[in-house]
Design a protein around this motif. Structure first.
Motif, mmCIF file in Angstrom:
data_model
loop_
_atom_site.group_PDB
_atom_site.id
_atom_site.type_symbol
_atom_site.label_atom_id
_atom_site.label_comp_id
_atom_site.label_asym_id
_atom_site.label_seq_id
_atom_site.Cartn_x
_atom_site.Cartn_y
_atom_site.Cartn_z
ATOM 1 N N PHE A 1 0.835 -1.195 0.000
ATOM 2 C CA PHE A 1 0.000 0.000 0.000
ATOM 3 C C PHE A 1 0.880 1.260 0.000
ATOM 4 C CE2 PHE A 1 -3.807 -2.452 1.293
ATOM 5 C CZ PHE A 1 -4.771 -1.783 0.544
ATOM 6 N N ALA A 2 1.908 1.269 0.861
ATOM 7 C CA ALA A 2 2.805 2.419 0.932
ATOM 8 C C ALA A 2 3.533 2.628 -0.394
ATOM 9 C CB ALA A 2 3.807 2.230 2.063
ATOM 10 N N TYR A 3 3.956 1.539 -0.994
ATOM 11 C CA TYR A 3 4.610 1.561 -2.300
ATOM 12 C C TYR A 3 3.706 2.222 -3.343
ATOM 13 C CZ TYR A 3 6.684 -0.609 -6.543
ATOM 14 O OH TYR A 3 7.236 -0.852 -7.781
ATOM 15 N N ALA A 4 2.427 1.836 -3.330
ATOM 16 C CA ALA A 4 1.464 2.392 -4.281
ATOM 17 C C ALA A 4 1.210 3.868 -4.034
ATOM 18 C CB ALA A 4 0.148 1.611 -4.208
ATOM 19 N N ILE A 5 1.166 4.269 -2.764
ATOM 20 C CA ILE A 5 0.974 5.689 -2.437
ATOM 21 C C ILE A 5 2.103 6.511 -3.034
ATOM 22 C CG2 ILE A 5 0.913 7.391 -0.569
ATOM 23 C CD1 ILE A 5 -0.306 5.152 1.210
ATOM 24 N N GLY A 6 3.338 6.060 -2.833
ATOM 25 C CA GLY A 6 4.489 6.786 -3.351
ATOM 26 C C GLY A 6 4.503 6.850 -4.868
ATOM 27 N N LEU A 7 4.202 5.717 -5.531
ATOM 28 C CA LEU A 7 4.233 5.687 -6.989
ATOM 29 C C LEU A 7 3.209 6.636 -7.601
ATOM 30 C CD1 LEU A 7 4.710 1.923 -7.939
ATOM 31 C CD2 LEU A 7 6.410 3.741 -7.870
ATOM 32 N N THR A 8 2.130 6.920 -6.871
ATOM 33 C CA THR A 8 1.119 7.844 -7.380
ATOM 34 C C THR A 8 1.713 9.229 -7.613
ATOM 35 O OG1 THR A 8 -0.461 6.658 -5.989
ATOM 36 C CG2 THR A 8 -1.240 8.661 -7.027
ATOM 37 N N LEU A 9 2.693 9.602 -6.810
ATOM 38 C CA LEU A 9 3.326 10.919 -6.938
ATOM 39 C C LEU A 9 4.686 10.846 -7.616
ATOM 40 C CD1 LEU A 9 2.463 12.453 -3.442
ATOM 41 C CD2 LEU A 9 1.145 12.544 -5.567
ATOM 42 N N ASN A 10 5.002 9.694 -8.220
ATOM 43 C CA ASN A 10 6.271 9.537 -8.934
ATOM 44 C C ASN A 10 6.197 10.312 -10.248
ATOM 45 O OD1 ASN A 10 8.311 8.269 -10.760
ATOM 46 N ND2 ASN A 10 8.713 7.053 -8.926
ATOM 47 N N LEU A 11 7.089 11.267 -10.436
ATOM 48 C CA LEU A 11 7.008 12.169 -11.586
ATOM 49 C C LEU A 11 7.171 11.439 -12.915
ATOM 50 C CD1 LEU A 11 8.946 15.332 -10.353
ATOM 51 C CD2 LEU A 11 6.533 14.772 -10.132
ATOM 52 N N SER A 12 7.955 10.372 -12.935
ATOM 53 C CA SER A 12 8.115 9.636 -14.192
ATOM 54 C C SER A 12 6.805 8.971 -14.595
ATOM 55 C CB SER A 12 9.224 8.585 -14.058
ATOM 56 O OG SER A 12 8.885 7.578 -13.121
ATOM 57 N N ASN A 13 5.996 8.563 -13.614
ATOM 58 C CA ASN A 13 4.681 8.006 -13.925
ATOM 59 C C ASN A 13 3.744 9.073 -14.487
ATOM 60 O OD1 ASN A 13 5.525 5.520 -13.068
ATOM 61 N ND2 ASN A 13 4.438 5.561 -11.129
ATOM 62 N N TRP A 14 3.840 10.290 -13.942
ATOM 63 C CA TRP A 14 3.033 11.384 -14.482
ATOM 64 C C TRP A 14 3.357 11.598 -15.959
ATOM 65 C CZ3 TRP A 14 3.091 15.943 -10.372
ATOM 66 C CH2 TRP A 14 2.530 15.471 -9.186
ATOM 67 N N ALA A 15 4.653 11.572 -16.280
ATOM 68 C CA ALA A 15 5.067 11.772 -17.674
ATOM 69 C C ALA A 15 4.525 10.651 -18.559
ATOM 70 C CB ALA A 15 6.595 11.828 -17.756
ATOM 71 N N TYR A 16 4.541 9.426 -18.048
ATOM 72 C CA TYR A 16 4.042 8.274 -18.813
ATOM 73 C C TYR A 16 2.553 8.406 -19.100
ATOM 74 C CZ TYR A 16 2.368 3.506 -19.625
ATOM 75 O OH TYR A 16 1.745 2.401 -20.135
ATOM 76 N N PHE A 17 1.764 8.699 -18.071
ATOM 77 C CA PHE A 17 0.317 8.817 -18.255
ATOM 78 C C PHE A 17 -0.022 9.944 -19.230
ATOM 79 C CE2 PHE A 17 0.145 7.236 -13.624
ATOM 80 C CZ PHE A 17 0.155 5.918 -14.036
ATOM 81 N N SER A 18 0.714 11.038 -19.151
ATOM 82 C CA SER A 18 0.474 12.169 -20.033
ATOM 83 C C SER A 18 0.811 11.816 -21.478
ATOM 84 C CB SER A 18 1.296 13.374 -19.578
ATOM 85 O OG SER A 18 1.134 14.463 -20.449
ATOM 86 N N SER A 19 1.959 11.162 -21.690
ATOM 87 C CA SER A 19 2.372 10.778 -23.042
ATOM 88 C C SER A 19 1.399 9.786 -23.656
ATOM 89 C CB SER A 19 3.773 10.156 -23.014
ATOM 90 O OG SER A 19 4.737 11.077 -22.582
ATOM 91 N N LEU A 20 0.901 8.872 -22.835
ATOM 92 C CA LEU A 20 0.045 7.802 -23.336
ATOM 93 C C LEU A 20 -1.312 8.307 -23.777
ATOM 94 C CD1 LEU A 20 -0.050 4.679 -23.679
ATOM 95 C CD2 LEU A 20 -1.128 4.587 -21.420
ATOM 96 N N THR A 21 -1.913 9.172 -22.984
ATOM 97 C CA THR A 21 -3.297 9.591 -23.251
ATOM 98 C C THR A 21 -3.406 11.002 -23.841
ATOM 99 O OG1 THR A 21 -3.553 10.440 -20.982
ATOM 100 C CG2 THR A 21 -4.149 8.136 -21.382
ATOM 101 N N GLY A 22 -2.303 11.740 -23.852
ATOM 102 C CA GLY A 22 -2.349 13.096 -24.368
ATOM 103 C C GLY A 22 -2.943 14.102 -23.405
#
Length: 431
Positions: free
Chosen positions: A151-172
């Protein structure tokens, strides 16, 4: 119609093969991308052909995401190599004193903070090898301890900036919209984590007293602490992006610079020469840690490119319009009830086949792009916490002598409710 049936049949075959462990997603997604394009009748060569659009264009489709992931992994490795990550965990344990619930809550916060930056199985092994034994030493059962860690791992990954970049690139979708829902999902995940902890403490009857520390804990905590000012390292990039609208890559580089400068000035245990060496080593370690993530984005980019070919969209558009909901209530029911399909790299897994489907739905305009992003990211909670095929789930389960299916059963009800709540929120946000 025949081509549509063949495409969906190929999807099902690939999902089943991945679920049964016969093919990894790194192999299955390129095969799926090729197969879908061929079935739809796309030309193999030429400017708009499979070779140019899928294999060349697809590989570079998410280049900005690769860059963000690599720099994020570099920063995470810097935190590991300079002792910052371990110090954050150790400080949380010390602040908790002899109160097991407080220790567990503080460790949850600390682990979450660390995972806003670091990634990879190596990072999980290092942090879990410290945090999990501490929780066990205060009376938390091993199975519960690794579930809390997830759960803690998932909380942190939600604010991981590289994930933000991925979601943005994928969906526009803009980084701002990704950021907004990420903070909401982070809060919801934290609340569900707290519910899980309180429920398990009551159910397991965890005593409110500190058990005698075992040798494993003492060994894990036996290291020189990093300077207090350096512990702000994982927060720096997030603040720069959120408060000052820096680009993600620039903010991550600033985090690396902050880590280097504060370590050079305040950590007398590390000489400047050694720190320069650690910085280079961290860059290499970061590439190694992020290699699987980069490879994932490469094959996801290929599948996304394939599903966005005009021939493919023309072939499956009619069926997709019948399957995918286009209004608020059907949208909520669709993603909330089908969230378990994110498991085993299933069709709602945004790190698997769902990545391609999300881009198709966005491209066809069936749903608002922001709603598509939020629906898939909400279901991502199911994958990152529960999925038995995750390498981090496998390692954690083995670490405490259990198996991934037992972990799945333990957290599944809580995570499904979490996904459903997140979908309801997104439904009211974007409709």
């Amino acid at each position: 119609m025949i081509r549509t049936i063949l495409i969906f049949a190929l999807f099902i075959v690939m999902v089943v093969l991945m679920m049964r462990g016969k093919l990894t997603f790194v192999i299955s997604l390129p095969l799926l991308a090729l197969g879908v394009a061929i079935i739809a009748g796309a030309p193999f060569l030429g400017e708009n052909g499979i070779m140019a659009q899928v294999f060349e264009g697809g590989v570079t489709r998410m280049a900005s995401s690769y860059a963000a992931l690599m720099i994020s992994a570099w920063l995470g490795a810097m935190m590991n190599n300079t002792g910052i990550s371990k110090t954050i965990i150790k400080t949380a344990a010390e602040l908790g004193g002899d109160r097991p619930l407080l220790v567990t809550l503080l460790l949850t916060v600390a682990v979450s903070l660390v995972y806003t930056t670091i990634s990879g199985l190596g990072g999980v092994i290092m942090i879990a090898s410290i945090a999990v034994p501490i929780m066990i030493s205060v009376g938390v059962p091993g199975l519960v301890a690794i579930c809390i860690f997830l759960f803690a791992y998932a909380i942190g990954l939600t604010l991981n900036l590289s994930n933000w970049a991925y979601f943005s690139s994928l969906t526009g979708v803009s980084i701002g919209d990704v950021q907004l829902f990420a903070w909401i999902l982070c809060g919801l995940t934290a609340v569900m984590c707290l519910v899980f902890i309180l429920f398990q403490f009551k159910r397991e009857g965890v005593k409110l007293s500190w058990a005698a520390p075992n040798g494993q804990v003492e060994e894990a905590l036996n290291f020189e602490k990093a300077p207090a000012i350096s512990l702000l390292t994982p927060i720096v990039p997030i603040v720069l992006v959120v408060a000052f609208s820096w680009t993600i890559v620039a903010a991550l580089f600033a985090g690396i610079a902050y880590c280097f400068i504060t370590t050079a000035i305040f950590n007398r245990q590390i000489t400047l020469t050694r720190l320069l060496g650690l910085t280079t080593k961290s860059a290499i370690d970061g590439v190694n840690d992020g290699a699987l993530g980069i490879l994932s984005m490469v094959v996801i980019g290929m599948l996304s490119a394939s599903l966005n070919l005009a021939e493919v969209i023309n072939t499956i558009s009619g069926t997709m319009e019948l399957i995918v909901p286009s209004s608020q209530i059907p949208y909520i029911l669709f993603f909330a009830l089908l969230a378990p399909l994110a498991l085993y790299r299933g069709p709602l897994n945004i790190w698997g086949i769902g990545a391609g489907l999300s881009t198709v739905i966005v491209g066809m305009g069936i749903l608002p792009a922001t709603a598509v992003m939020c629906g898939f990211i909400a279901c991502e909670r199911m994958q990152v916490i529960c999925d038995p095929t995750n390498s981090h789930n496998v390692w954690l389960a083995n670490y405490v002598g259990t198996d991934t299916m037992t972990v799945l059963k333990k957290v599944f009800p809580f995570v499904w409710v979490l996904c459903a709540i997140a979908v309801v929120v997104s439904g009211f946000m974007w409709f």
